[in-house]
Design a protein around this motif. Structure first.
Motif, PDB file in Angstrom:
ATOM      1  N   GLU A   1      27.639  43.316  44.894  1.00 51.34           N
ATOM      2  CA  GLU A   1      28.712  42.787  43.776  1.00 51.34           C
ATOM      3  C   GLU A   1      29.213  44.069  43.039  1.00 51.34           C
ATOM      4  O   GLU A   1      30.383  44.155  42.731  1.00 51.34           O
ATOM      5  N   ALA A   2      28.550  45.022  42.730  1.00 50.36           N
ATOM      6  CA  ALA A   2      29.032  46.109  41.998  1.00 50.36           C
ATOM      7  C   ALA A   2      30.013  46.983  43.000  1.00 50.36           C
ATOM      8  O   ALA A   2      30.848  47.656  42.265  1.00 50.36           O
ATOM      9  N   GLN A   3      29.784  46.921  44.214  1.00 43.27           N
ATOM     10  CA  GLN A   3      30.858  47.490  45.099  1.00 43.27           C
ATOM     11  C   GLN A   3      32.051  46.775  45.168  1.00 43.27           C
ATOM     12  O   GLN A   3      33.231  47.213  45.210  1.00 43.27           O
ATOM     13  N   ARG A   4      32.004  45.238  45.142  1.00 45.08           N
ATOM     14  CA  ARG A   4      33.139  44.623  45.078  1.00 45.08           C
ATOM     15  C   ARG A   4      33.946  44.544  43.785  1.00 45.08           C
ATOM     16  O   ARG A   4      35.185  44.920  43.854  1.00 45.08           O
ATOM     17  N   GLN A   5      33.383  45.026  42.512  1.00 42.54           N
ATOM     18  CA  GLN A   5      34.165  45.161  41.276  1.00 42.54           C
ATOM     19  C   GLN A   5      34.493  46.579  41.452  1.00 42.54           C
ATOM     20  O   GLN A   5      35.547  46.745  41.021  1.00 42.54           O
ATOM     21  N   ARG A   6      33.992  47.478  42.196  1.00 50.08           N
ATOM     22  CA  ARG A   6      34.301  48.981  42.342  1.00 50.08           C
ATOM     23  C   ARG A   6      35.891  48.832  42.955  1.00 50.08           C
ATOM     24  O   ARG A   6      36.732  49.489  42.416  1.00 50.08           O
ATOM     25  N   PHE A   7      35.886  48.206  44.004  1.00 51.45           N
ATOM     26  CA  PHE A   7      37.287  48.004  44.901  1.00 51.45           C
ATOM     27  C   PHE A   7      38.244  47.431  43.868  1.00 51.45           C
ATOM     28  O   PHE A   7      39.504  47.669  44.009  1.00 51.45           O
ATOM     29  N   LEU A   8      37.893  46.311  43.306  1.00 47.77           N
ATOM     30  CA  LEU A   8      39.067  45.554  42.354  1.00 47.77           C
ATOM     31  C   LEU A   8      39.181  46.500  41.335  1.00 47.77           C
ATOM     32  O   LEU A   8      40.575  46.502  40.849  1.00 47.77           O
ATOM     33  N   SER A   9      38.516  47.291  40.673  1.00 43.30           N
ATOM     34  CA  SER A   9      39.049  48.190  39.595  1.00 43.30           C
ATOM     35  C   SER A   9      39.757  49.299  40.161  1.00 43.30           C
ATOM     36  O   SER A   9      40.478  49.864  39.305  1.00 43.30           O
ATOM     37  N   LEU A  10      39.653  49.570  41.335  1.00 41.73           N
ATOM     38  CA  LEU A  10      40.617  50.710  41.971  1.00 41.73           C
ATOM     39  C   LEU A  10      41.767  50.126  42.467  1.00 41.73           C
ATOM     40  O   LEU A  10      42.608  50.817  43.120  1.00 41.73           O
ATOM     41  N   GLY A  11      42.259  48.913  42.183  1.00 42.08           N
ATOM     42  CA  GLY A  11      43.411  48.165  42.291  1.00 42.08           C
ATOM     43  C   GLY A  11      43.667  47.438  43.719  1.00 42.08           C
ATOM     44  O   GLY A  11      44.714  47.033  43.981  1.00 42.08           O
TER      45      GLY A  11
ATOM     46  N   GLU B   1      43.817  44.522  46.070  1.00 47.72           N
ATOM     47  CA  GLU B   1      43.842  43.094  45.717  1.00 47.72           C
ATOM     48  C   GLU B   1      42.806  42.116  45.982  1.00 47.72           C
ATOM     49  O   GLU B   1      42.535  41.048  45.232  1.00 47.72           O
ATOM     50  N   THR B   2      42.260  42.030  47.183  1.00 44.42           N
ATOM     51  CA  THR B   2      41.288  41.317  47.554  1.00 44.42           C
ATOM     52  C   THR B   2      40.142  41.831  48.122  1.00 44.42           C
ATOM     53  O   THR B   2      40.325  42.822  48.980  1.00 44.42           O
ATOM     54  N   VAL B   3      39.053  41.632  47.951  1.00 47.32           N
ATOM     55  CA  VAL B   3      37.784  42.322  48.108  1.00 47.32           C
ATOM     56  C   VAL B   3      36.618  41.511  48.552  1.00 47.32           C
ATOM     57  O   VAL B   3      36.362  40.374  47.944  1.00 47.32           O
ATOM     58  N   SER B   4      36.165  41.612  49.838  1.00 46.59           N
ATOM     59  CA  SER B   4      35.047  40.803  50.349  1.00 46.59           C
ATOM     60  C   SER B   4      34.006  41.236  50.680  1.00 46.59           C
ATOM     61  O   SER B   4      34.224  42.488  51.194  1.00 46.59           O
TER      62      SER B   4
ATOM     63  N   CYS C   1      19.309  44.281  53.941  1.00 47.45           N
ATOM     64  CA  CYS C   1      19.523  43.905  52.749  1.00 47.45           C
ATOM     65  C   CYS C   1      20.215  45.240  51.845  1.00 47.45           C
ATOM     66  O   CYS C   1      20.679  45.118  50.802  1.00 47.45           O
ATOM     67  N   HIS C   2      19.637  46.125  52.516  1.00 48.47           N
ATOM     68  CA  HIS C   2      20.024  47.605  51.906  1.00 48.47           C
ATOM     69  C   HIS C   2      21.411  48.290  52.359  1.00 48.47           C
ATOM     70  O   HIS C   2      21.625  49.208  52.154  1.00 48.47           O
ATOM     71  N   TYR C   3      21.998  47.588  53.311  1.00 43.91           N
ATOM     72  CA  TYR C   3      23.467  48.014  53.798  1.00 43.91           C
ATOM     73  C   TYR C   3      24.146  46.763  53.578  1.00 43.91           C
ATOM     74  O   TYR C   3      23.984  45.569  53.628  1.00 43.91           O
ATOM     75  N   PHE C   4      25.603  47.055  53.300  1.00 41.72           N
ATOM     76  CA  PHE C   4      26.592  46.129  53.035  1.00 41.72           C
ATOM     77  C   PHE C   4      27.735  46.394  53.981  1.00 41.72           C
ATOM     78  O   PHE C   4      28.084  47.408  54.376  1.00 41.72           O
ATOM     79  N   LEU C   5      28.798  45.362  54.273  1.00 40.31           N
ATOM     80  CA  LEU C   5      30.050  45.580  54.793  1.00 40.31           C
ATOM     81  C   LEU C   5      31.052  44.990  53.791  1.00 40.31           C
ATOM     82  O   LEU C   5      31.001  43.648  53.427  1.00 40.31           O
ATOM     83  N   LEU C   6      31.951  45.841  53.565  1.00 39.61           N
ATOM     84  CA  LEU C   6      33.018  45.369  52.685  1.00 39.61           C
ATOM     85  C   LEU C   6      34.227  45.662  53.211  1.00 39.61           C
ATOM     86  O   LEU C   6      34.545  46.661  54.089  1.00 39.61           O
ATOM     87  N   VAL C   7      35.190  44.749  53.108  1.00 40.89           N
ATOM     88  CA  VAL C   7      36.763  44.772  53.494  1.00 40.89           C
ATOM     89  C   VAL C   7      37.572  44.612  52.371  1.00 40.89           C
ATOM     90  O   VAL C   7      37.540  43.208  51.605  1.00 40.89           O
ATOM     91  N   ALA C   8      38.590  45.429  51.936  1.00 42.11           N
ATOM     92  CA  ALA C   8      39.305  45.329  50.774  1.00 42.11           C
ATOM     93  C   ALA C   8      40.960  45.282  51.475  1.00 42.11           C
ATOM     94  O   ALA C   8      41.108  46.094  52.422  1.00 42.11           O
ATOM     95  N   ASP C   9      41.604  44.518  50.970  1.00 41.69           N
ATOM     96  CA  ASP C   9      42.919  44.691  51.410  1.00 41.69           C
ATOM     97  C   ASP C   9      44.093  44.799  50.123  1.00 41.69           C
ATOM     98  O   ASP C   9      43.683  44.241  49.142  1.00 41.69           O
ATOM     99  N   ASN C  10      45.090  45.302  50.381  1.00 39.35           N
ATOM    100  CA  ASN C  10      46.244  45.394  49.305  1.00 39.35           C
ATOM    101  C   ASN C  10      47.551  44.865  49.709  1.00 39.35           C
ATOM    102  O   ASN C  10      48.362  44.999  49.286  1.00 39.35           O
ATOM    103  N   HIS C  11      47.477  44.078  50.953  1.00 33.07           N
ATOM    104  CA  HIS C  11      48.708  43.456  51.337  1.00 33.07           C
ATOM    105  C   HIS C  11      48.563  42.178  52.135  1.00 33.07           C
ATOM    106  O   HIS C  11      47.547  41.774  52.760  1.00 33.07           O
TER     107      HIS C  11
END
Length: 1038
Positions: A262-272, A274-277, A316-326
């Motif tokens: 969740e902290a990683q998700r908020q990281r990407f949202l705070s860096l602009g 648009e959508t983060v999973s 549990c100690h590794y994550f996959l994050l995908v962020a999009d801006n379009h």
């Protein structure tokens, strides 16, 4: 290990260059692990890691599966991106790529989707120059690229499909300049950035700047896979992981700033963005949109696996994050439903009650007390009053053990009283993942277990507490491990479903009693739980001495497709001491998710059921909920679920609740053992015994809480197994009177058959293509193809059972037509084909001996291993006569072509229970008759009934005999070598000559006996008995 990337800042202060080299060095271990995965798990794809790994190594199953999941996760995102509908050019940028061959893998897997796509690798310039040299000198890599240009600027290699960029990722202005060049055309492209365990080596500020810059591109997606520490820095896995990277001087930069998904998700949202999973890899493993049940079960066919707890905490100690801006990207997001609304408190839906505890810790002496997946053994002290507890077997520091660790209270000077066992005639051997159930004064019942994931065990033992002795009792109907067991009262123990081998889960709940042995429960057809292993299985702690039924609870557990199931059920069993106990289930309408666990310990204490540790579905168990207390109300209703609060500090280290053993004591709970291999970072062991007391509301901790401590390790005495002398309290052990039925399976590929070979258990294979022989080899058809006048040598017997030792049969020469006619009349004849070229020196070969038959018989493609390692192929035709009991040294498959046949088989461990003389591979005992007469006590019979078209896989050294159940039986027996070396030198016509080590060992025994001839008789006996005991000890350990 991990992939490198340039990760620390545009300027290089003193020492940075050396650290960069260390970070680049992590690439070497990472690609070796990925090469191990490539070789095993992708046999039908082009291999590209091979060109970057000169010395491949096979990694452990845990590391292989972990890297497979990482590779699959990145490929999952890349594949989705490549298949996005878009008129723009696509660009896949691998940040800190190392030697990863992602571009070539994608071009090979998805050629149509890779049209109008550019792949870009970015990493340290020094590393990329080496990668360029490999690409340019390797035809298989170079041929997949067109219009290749080698350059000396920032872009080191350029082609129509691929660019290599040498750039320090800390130097963001330089990176921006490169991506603004005409060669990139990045602003008119749909761009996917991939960073797999790479930018985490940078300081998080610089990584944030890089992520923020990527978001300035018009159409961008960012895929990030790296570490997190969801349980905090004091979680044992996190401690091992961080210490590993700190030791390499390649510390992880992001985990302290962004410790959770969740902290990683908020990281990407705070860096602009648009959508983060984001999902951790354990959640991704069970996601239906990521893997199908077939995807997961197919992995078990490649490599046996049972390291689930360790795999779960790694994932549990590794994550996959995908962020999009379009918006064009959002349709293919990996978003899971409602993820932003979930909180850790969701795992508790029944209650927020918290139980306070008092805990004390006693450190183990160096090298002692370190076990995992052992089982609690109830003990009695030397004077029957001193409290004692024990753990038996499990995995020790180096290997599986068959010893008992003894614990006592460190007060009243009882540490001076050594505990001892009485000498048993025989004892359980080393194992893990077994159960021991305290049955009060009746003793303690040990059930099953395993040595390796492919070698489950069926033997059961009763430990007599007051005598300190083991007694072998009824074997399970089938081998079992990872099951659970509860005591019902009245001398009865109920066991749940478990794992029968590396791929299958049992279906039966079983009750054992001394009177009836094992009895299968009848399951009422209503709300039956799925078949699982490693579940939470508990019985209510109530006094039911006059009741004929018991109640309990079952939850969680692993399904056969590798996912922890989330349901919970109450169970009730009636007439459990009878011949047909009925077990009924009722599902919980509101299930507490904290009970969806695998591998937890369950213990009853103070009218509550404690659930301790294990792993949960999708997430790491929060420290506050690692231990839960269940309170049951009237009518078996779960009235309350409470969190058990444990406060760890400098004097009480935080344990790892995996593989531990929990024991109820008079003053609380004792937790001992526990350990896990923390992926490639090392093994964590709990370092002592934890004594835990639950405090009543308002109760304050007492300063004089007595501490349980390790006392000693007892090694069970070893002696040759014999029949136990019967008495009122110690009865003669009985084998399971009905032979265990050999399992039937269908194999789909050569890999699955090789797994069966590794399992080392007999299996009947169904539905394979043996050729035209099935229809063509009728009696008349055989006469026509072999020739009616061809002379054959046959065994001719006047008795139904042939005995090789007494030679109660004769060899006769007959024409083949006469032989077949006599069999059809019911005469006792048997033909084992010999080599037609040289019967004394050469093994039989169907292709050479009977070419007309060979043209109609085929070894199925799924069994190519047999064909590649074939020793001999033997035609066997028999009438109504039994074969003698014997063993074969070589593995073989018996292909039943015509008629039916019944075989009795016994595991190699039973060889001492029969009359096999030294150096002989045959016994004179008629086991078919003896089974009906006495039940073969002390032996472990298995039965295989072969029908037309069946194939029996016979592992080496399994004792076996056969009898036709039809007038005529026709089979082809194919012997093959499954050992790389060790077979006896010289001729071995029949495939049953003992291994070279045994033949040499018998020669050594003769020399040993000769060396003792001049000693007095008493000394001879003394030392020979010691040598025999030493050999017996090694035999049981191995």
């Amino acid at each position: 290990m991990e992939q490198p990337g340039a990760r620390s800042g545009p300027r290089k202060p003193a020492g940075t260059v050396a650290q960069d080299e260390l970070i680049m060095g992590t690439n070497n271990s990472s690609i070796v692990s990925k090469r191990s995965v490539e070789r095993l798990y992708f046999p039908h794809e082009p291999h590209f890691f091979r060109y970057f790994v000169k010395r491949p190594q096979r990694r452990s199953p845990l590391i292989n599966r972990g890297y497979w999941l990482r590779m699959k996760a990145v490929d999952f995102v890349v594949r989705q991106f490549l298949k996005l509908p878009s008129e723009k050019r696509k660009m896949v940028v691998n940040l800190g790529c190392g030697y990863d061959p992602l571009p070539w893998q994608s071009l090979a897997r998805y050629p149509a989707s890779c049209q109008n796509t550019m792949f870009v690798d970015v990493d340290y310039r020094e590393l990329m120059i080496k990668k360029r040299e490999t690409v340019n000198s390797t035809l298989e890599l170079k041929s997949m690229l067109t219009n290749i240009k080698l350059q000396e600027g920032d872009i080191l290699l350029q082609s129509d499909e691929y660019l290599q960029v040498g750039c320090d990722l800390r130097d963001l202005s330089r990176l921006q300049s490169i991506f603004s060049s005409a060669a990139m055309d990045v602003r008119d492209s749909l761009v996917l950035f991939v960073a797999e365990v790479s930018i985490t080596y940078m300081k998080h500020q610089w990584a944030d700047d890089l992520i923020k810059w990527a978001n300035t591109l018009p159409s961008a997606r960012f895929c990030l896979l790296e570490q997190i520490i969801p349980g905090g820095i004091d979680h044992p896995f996190a401690t091992m992981m961080l210490a590993h990277f700190n030791k390499l001087n390649t510390s992880l930069g992001a985990v302290h700033k962004y410790p959770t998904a969740e902290a990683q998700r908020q990281r990407f949202l705070s860096l602009g963005w648009e959508t983060v999973s984001v999902r951790n890899l354990w959640e991704l493993w069970s996601a239906e949109d990521f893997l199908t049940p077939s995807d997961r079960t197919c992995l078990d066919a490649i490599e046996p696996f049972d390291e689930w707890e360790e795999f779960a905490i790694f994932a549990c100690h590794y994550f996959l994050l995908v962020a999009d801006n379009h918006r064009a990207c959002l349709e293919e997001q990996i978003e899971r439903p409602n993820q932003a609304n979930e909180t850790p408190d969701d795992i508790m839906t029944n209650s927020t009650n918290v139980l306070e505890t008092q805990a004390v810790f006693s450190a183990h002496p160096k090298g002692h007390g370190f076990t995992r997946f052992a089982a609690a053994l109830p003990l009695r002290g030397p004077d029957r009053s001193q409290p004692r507890a024990g753990t038996f077997a499990g995995m020790g520091l180096k290997t599986r053990i068959d010893t008992c660790d003894v614990y006592g209270m460190s007060s009243d000077n009882i540490l001076n009283h050594e505990f001892s066992f009485s000498q048993s005639v025989s004892n359980p051997t080393s194992r893990m993942c077994h159960t021991i159930t305290d049955m009060g004064d009746s003793g303690a019942l040990l059930v099953g277990g395993r040595t390796s994931p492919t070698s489950t065990m069926a033997d059961c033992w009763l430990y007599h507490k007051w005598l300190g002795m083991w007694e072998r009792v009824d074997d399970l109907p089938q081998p079992l491990c990872r099951h659970q067991a509860v005591y019902l009262g009245r001398g009865c123990t109920l066991i749940s479903t478990g794992r029968t081998d590396s791929r299958l889960v049992s279906k039966d709940f079983l009750v054992w009693s001394r009177k009836l042995g094992w009895v299968r429960c009848h399951l009422a057809d209503f709300q039956i739980p799925p078949e699982t292993y490693g579940s939470i299985f508990a019985v209510r702690e109530t006094d039911v001495s006059s009741e004929s039924f018991r109640r309990g609870f079952i939850a969680g557990g692993m399904t056969v497709n590798g996912v922890i199931q989330e349901g919970s059920w109450f169970w009730e069993i009636e007439e459990f001491a009878g011949t047909c106990p009925e077990l009924r289930f009722r599902s919980l309408p509101n299930r507490p998710l904290g009970l969806s666990r695998f591998g937890a310990c369950v213990v009853n204490y103070q009218h509550q059921t404690l659930v301790i540790g294990g792993v949960a579905k999708n997430r790491l168990l929060d420290a506050d909920y690692e231990i839960l207390a269940l309170t049951f109300g009237p009518s078996n209703i779960l009235s309350e679920v409470s969190a058990v609060c444990l406060n760890w500090n400098s004097t009480i280290p935080r344990p790892l609740f995996i593989g531990m053993t929990a024991i109820q004591t008079d003053c609380g709970i004792l937790i001992v053992g526990g350990s896990a291999v923390c992926f490639s970072f090392g093994t964590y062991w709990n370092k002592g015994a934890y004594s835990i007391k639950l405090l009543a509301p308002g109760e304050t901790p007492k300063p004089d809480l007595r501490v349980w401590s390790y006392l000693q390790t007892h090694t069970t005495s070893l002696s040759k197994p014999k029949t136990v002398i019967a008495s009122d309290s110690l009865q003669t052990p009985r084998a399971f009177h009905e032979p265990l039925q050999i399992r039937r399976v269908k194999v789909r590929n050569p890999g699955e058959f090789q797994t069966i070979i590794r399992d080392g258990r007999p299996i009947i294979l169904e539905g394979l293509d043996l050729g035209k022989c099935i229809e063509a080899w009728t009696p008349d058809g055989l006469k026509e193809k072999i020739g009616p006048s061809r002379e054959v040598v046959v065994h001719e017997s006047k008795k139904a059972h042939m005995c090789f030792k007494t030679k109660n049969f004769s060899y006769a020469n007959k024409s083949f037509a006469e032989f077949m006619d006599c069999i059809q009349k019911g005469e006792r004849l048997y033909m084992r084909a010999l080599s037609s070229q040289n019967a004394k020196d050469l093994p039989a070969c169907l292709e050479k001996d009977y070419p007309a038959l060979a043209a109609e018989f085929r070894i199925p493609n799924e069994m190519e291993y047999v064909l590649n390692n074939l020793h001999s192929s033997v035609l066997r035709i028999s009438g109504s006569v039994n074969m003698w009991l014997h063993y074969d040294v070589m593995a073989n498959v018996l292909c039943q072509i015509r008629g039916e046949k019944k075989l009795l088989l016994f595991p190699p461990s039973d060889v001492t229970q029969f009359d096999f003389e030294p150096g002989a591979s045959s016994s004179s005992l008629d086991v078919f008759e003896e089974l009906q007469r006495s039940g073969l006590p002390g032996r472990h019979p298995h039965e295989a009934v072969l029908k037309q078209g069946d194939i029996l896989f016979l592992p080496p050294l399994w004792l076996h005999t056969a009898t036709p159940t039809s007038t005529i039986s026709v089979a082809v027996n194919c012997f093959f070598r499954d050992l790389p070396s060790g077979y006896a030198a010289g001729r071995d016509v029949y495939g049953n000559r003992d291994l070279q080590a045994y033949e040499k060992g018998r020669q050594d025994i003769a020399r040993i006996l000769k060396s003792f001839r001049d000693l007095p008789g008493g000394a001879q006996q003394f030392y020979l008995q010691r040598l025999a005991a030493e050999l017996q000890a090694h035999a049981q350990i191995s």
